[in-house]
Design an enzyme around this catalytic site. Sequence first.
Site, short mmCIF file in Angstrom:
data_model
loop_
_atom_site.label_atom_id
_atom_site.label_comp_id
_atom_site.label_asym_id
_atom_site.label_seq_id
_atom_site.Cartn_x
_atom_site.Cartn_y
_atom_site.Cartn_z
N ASP A 9 10.12 3.97 5.64
CA ASP A 9 10.02 4.16 4.19
C ASP A 9 11.31 3.86 3.45
O ASP A 9 11.61 4.48 2.41
CB ASP A 9 9.55 5.60 3.86
N LYS B 124 11.16 -1.33 2.57
CA LYS B 124 11.05 -2.67 3.18
C LYS B 124 10.06 -3.55 2.42
O LYS B 124 10.30 -4.74 2.22
CB LYS B 124 10.59 -2.54 4.65
N GLY C 274 3.13 2.03 5.43
CA GLY C 274 2.69 2.02 4.03
C GLY C 274 3.82 1.39 3.25
O GLY C 274 4.88 1.99 3.10
N HIS C 275 3.63 0.17 2.81
CA HIS C 275 4.70 -0.57 2.12
C HIS C 275 4.32 -0.72 0.65
O HIS C 275 3.30 -1.34 0.32
CB HIS C 275 4.90 -1.93 2.80
N GLN D 231 8.03 0.76 10.09
CA GLN D 231 8.78 1.95 10.54
C GLN D 231 10.29 1.68 10.42
O GLN D 231 10.69 0.94 9.54
CB GLN D 231 8.39 2.36 11.97
#
Length: 428
Positions: free
Chosen positions: A13, A16, A40-41, A226
């Site tokens: 988080d 990225k 989750g981006h 990650q």
Amino acid sequence: MSNTVIIGLQWGDEGKGKVVDLLTPGADAVVRFQGGNNAGHTLVIDGQKRVLHLVPSGVLHEKCLCIVGDGVVVDPKVLIDEIEGLKSAGFLKKQAQLCISEKSHVIFPYHVRIDQLWEEKRGTNAIGTTGRGIGPCYEDKISRRGIRMGDLVDSKALKRRLAEVLPEKNEYLEKVLGNKTPFSENEVYEQYNTYGRYLKHYCQDTNGILQKLVGEKRSLLFEGAQGVGLDLDHGTYPFVTSSSTVSGGVMTGAGVPPRAIDEVLGVAKAYATRVGRGPFPTELHDATGEHLQNKGAEFGSTTGRRRRCGWIDLFWMKHAVWLTGCTRMAITKLDVLSGLENIKAAVGYQLNGKKLTAPPSRIEDWEKAEAVYETFSGWSENLEKITRFSALPKACQSYLKAVEDFVGVPISLISVGPERSAHFYREA
Ligand code: GDP
Ligand code: IMO
Ligand code: MG
């Protein structure tokens, strides 16, 4: 542009997704190489927030080819929902923009159930996984019992593979994890065969595509999921994810040779966060931690869980830079530090009164390791509208210079808000 790997240097988080989106205009393709929908981006454009879990973060740029590589684990339902969501918002107009590796492994509902029941069984020792079936799917891959995307899109192969695997999964679920409702082979087959028919059009030999792109000297971005602290080998084991999150993961997970990589861009927040359990030597349980949590809106993009917050850990980041061969850094969420009187940064760890030369290997040592801090002056100015390094408050400039001096690589990109536009590149 050269071929660049984007890696999170902390515990995920780091921002990225935003960085990948910013760099995509200079790239021909963006490639996911590991992880799955545990990621989750987030992309925020003109106030519109979009969270991507499987589709690479370059997707909003029409000309960018998006590749879900061999090393990714794919939940087909999540992927289809994501594709449909993007299409209905006017993106992914051409099917050819997205390619899914036929070698990627498929997450089935039994993986999700096993993940969740193992977490329950672990009780107070739970890892705090995202519960998306990531670990159990990688377990099957490693033990050579996995079902791959190439099997999913071939009805006969899917039926045969499920008949081999599902009875064993049901037995394991019942006998080891006390699961009362076995999965019906027929129901799983029918449902997943439908997904396979949908995804068949996207499913390709992505490695062949990459070989061609590298041969043509196209520009590629490899989008890590990650962060190094969650790497299966190098992270805070067992509180890690089940894939290689370091840049070596690109070689195995996308299948490109090391010499195809020119740059490794490490992404780090200006402080630190972690979701789920596991060691976090710089964690804060005070008003400063609350400040970071609230101002940084630190809730997981995938599970909505509250993220734990703390000071930046330069000692860890220096190690992560070494592990990844990081050549430059992007610092995100700098705006969140505004309003703090002092800012601290971990520059070492102490264990049983002794200074460590590297982060620990054993979890028992990780849990006892104490951060040694350096303190910097804070600043009160709002940074969201700043567009160049020299316009940052002097205290903020000193902080960033100390970060790059300690870690040993330059900061080339600075993000000062969630919006795509809230960023600037470092002046030469
Ligand atoms: P990723 O998994 O590394 O892509 O990061 P996430 O999307 O899970 O989490 C990053 C969060 O921080 C998202 O909500 C972003 O919108 C937000 N974000 C990214 N950069 C900045 C920034 O510079 N400032 C602030 N305030 N928020 C940011
Ligand atoms: P992105 O790509 C933050 C964490 C989970 C848990 C551990 C293992 O958005 O940065 P898993 O479900 O992978 O078996 O969970 O890893 N985790 C993440 N934390 N960001 C992520 O992804 C994460 N993906 C997994 O919270 O502690
Ligand atoms: Mg995330």
